[in-house]
Design an enzyme around this catalytic site. Structure first.
Site, short mmCIF file in Angstrom:
data_model
loop_
_atom_site.label_atom_id
_atom_site.label_comp_id
_atom_site.label_asym_id
_atom_site.label_seq_id
_atom_site.Cartn_x
_atom_site.Cartn_y
_atom_site.Cartn_z
N ASP A 1 -6.88 -9.49 -4.40
CA ASP A 1 -7.62 -10.39 -5.30
C ASP A 1 -8.35 -11.56 -4.64
O ASP A 1 -9.52 -11.78 -4.91
CB ASP A 1 -6.65 -10.96 -6.35
CG ASP A 1 -6.06 -9.87 -7.21
OD1 ASP A 1 -6.12 -8.69 -6.82
OD2 ASP A 1 -5.52 -10.20 -8.28
N TRP B 1 -3.29 -12.90 -1.07
CA TRP B 1 -3.87 -11.91 -0.14
C TRP B 1 -4.56 -12.58 1.06
O TRP B 1 -5.33 -11.94 1.76
CB TRP B 1 -4.87 -11.01 -0.89
CG TRP B 1 -4.15 -10.00 -1.73
CD1 TRP B 1 -3.87 -10.09 -3.07
CD2 TRP B 1 -3.61 -8.73 -1.32
NE1 TRP B 1 -3.19 -8.98 -3.51
CE2 TRP B 1 -3.02 -8.12 -2.45
CE3 TRP B 1 -3.56 -8.04 -0.09
CZ2 TRP B 1 -2.40 -6.88 -2.41
CZ3 TRP B 1 -2.95 -6.80 -0.06
CH2 TRP B 1 -2.37 -6.24 -1.20
N GLU C 1 6.94 -10.01 -4.74
CA GLU C 1 5.60 -9.44 -4.80
C GLU C 1 4.97 -9.38 -3.40
O GLU C 1 4.33 -8.42 -3.02
CB GLU C 1 4.74 -10.31 -5.73
CG GLU C 1 3.35 -9.79 -5.99
CD GLU C 1 2.57 -10.68 -6.96
OE1 GLU C 1 1.42 -10.33 -7.25
OE2 GLU C 1 3.10 -11.72 -7.43
#
Length: 438
Positions: A170, A361, A404
């Site tokens: 993202d 990211w 995550e």
């Protein structure tokens, strides 16, 4: 903790995130069904509950639009805990969108083809699994047909993404170059992600302005792909996205051959044409000789975005580089990402001034990319590095739990607080199970 206990914990995570006919990535932060998450989650379920794996894929494909498109989020439930939700995205603006489900008008890396092949690989009853595959494979084929018919404006076998969320990565620093070409309005909105996790680990408010602006342009044009190709300020050929599509093409070819129905010969032939054209363009256009890896191509501004990320190595997973290129890529991976004080594989180049090991990211390690790279490295015979990739992935989960994403710096893992984002995260648990049982 012993591996058996960890595997049981992973199974618990998956079962807790199961919502009757689909999985959520994790509670609170991501309360809906996500496209590529769903596929990767199904691989974990396949090891201990094949009916759930199949139902996961079935539910995902049930939300397919009549033109073959599969959205990146399917809003199965009404909740205001997530922004932007269905009322912002307005998938109903597209004439061929699903009438049954609200969704976004964006997609994600098309993992479903290779996921079906993985279900077959893992299955203890292959005849039954093949029957299931036979019942859904044409929908996956139709999704690929959508990409090549609607997302390949130059007819080169490479498809575009029109939003950073479609990449799956993202807020990668790669997109900074594109944000520099844009000046979107300031939007007023209430974010929900930063109420669940530390804002320092998430994209900034200004980044969100860019994200929303691109969606607004797509909505003004009723999510028409031709119009988006013409007008979107973000138009990128992404090596991860295209590698996943090519990997899935190959899986569909192999599965159609196993199914063995003569009626599928035309589809095999078409897939092979896409595969040949796509592989050639991929290797000619997205490989950067100077960097020695694959990079993103900015189709709007017609230039390579010269940054190295974990996506740069994803072509190994799809068996795309030549042996010589693969060797060069792995040398670069180890030189930049493989320092003994770093876990493999950071999501962005640790030697870059844009690297941030805590921010989504922009540098952390992600289990899904590590999983792909592990299989890619093995495929090319880099067994020692593949082994390290697997051990690093297992170790970060052992130290922190099923987060995550994770800090790529080893020193941060000493106190077990180096897992970030959503906790009890489904694909981290699912792919951990696959790595353990592989």
């Amino acid at each position: 903790m012993c591996m058996k206990d960890l595997q049981n914990n992973a199974i618990t995570v998956l079962n807790n995130n199961w919502k009757d006919k689909f999985s959520i990535p994790c509670a609170k932060l991501y309360p809906f069904q996500w496209f590529w998450d769903s596929g990767l989650i199904a691989i974990g379920f396949a090891h201990f509950d094949m009916p759930k794996a199949e139902k996961e894929i079935e539910t995902l494909l049930d939300a397919q639009w009549s033109n073959g498109f599969i959205p990146h989020i399917i809003f199965h439930t009404e909740t205001d805990t997530y922004f932007p939700g269905p009322d912002f995205h307005r998938s109903d603006l597209h004439p061929e969108s699903s009438k049954k489900y609200k969704s976004t008008g964006m997609t994600q890396p098309p993992v479903t083809g290779f996921v079906l092949e993985d279900l077959y690989r893992i299955s203890k009853d292959r005849d039954a699994t093949l029957k299931f595959i036979e019942s859904v494979i044409d929908k996956v084929y139709k999704n690929h047909e959508y990409f090549y018919n609607q997302r390949d404006p130059q007819d080169e076998g490479l498809v575009y993404i029109y939003h950073n969320w479609e990449s799956g990565t993202d807020n990668s620093p790669i997109w900074d170059d594109i944000w520099d070409t844009m000046n979107p309005p300031e939007y007023t909105f209430e974010r929900r992600d930063t109420t669940h996790v530390d804002a320092a680990q998430r994209p900034s408010k200004r980044e969100y302005d860019h994200y929303l602006h691109i969606i607004e342009i797509a909505k003004q044009n009723n999510y028409n792909d031709q119009k988006i190709a013409e007008l979107s300020p973000f138009l990128v050929q992404d090596p991860l996205f295209n590698a996943v599509l090519l990997k899935s093409n190959q899986s569909l070819i192999d599965l159609y051959r196993i199914i063995g129905n003569k009626n599928n010969n035309d589809k095999i032939h078409q897939l092979q044409k896409w595969q040949d054209k796509g592989t050639k363009s991929f290797n000619n256009k997205l490989y950067d000789e100077e960097l020695g890896v694959y990079v993103h191509y900015d189709l709007r501004n017609e230039k390579l975005l010269k940054h190295i990320s974990s996506s740069s190595f994803a072509p190994l997973f799809a068996n795309l580089p030549s042996e010589t290129r693969a060797e060069k890529m792995v040398d670069i991976m180890m030189e930049k990402f493989g320092n003994p004080d770093q876990y493999l594989c950071a999501s962005f180049d640790p030697t870059s001034d844009r690297f941030n090991p805590k921010k989504y990211w922009r540098g952390p390690v992600w289990v899904n990319l590590n999983w792909m790279l592990y299989y890619g490295l093995k495929q090319y015979g880099f067994y020692d590095i593949a082994k390290r990739m697997k051990q690093d992935t297992i170790e970060i989960i052992e130290n922190n739990g099923f987060y995550e994403y994770f800090d790529s710096r080893k020193e941060e893992h000493k106190n077990g607080n180096a897992g970030y984002g959503g906790h009890n995260f489904s694909w981290s648990a699912a792919l951990f199970i696959d790595l353990l049982n592989e």
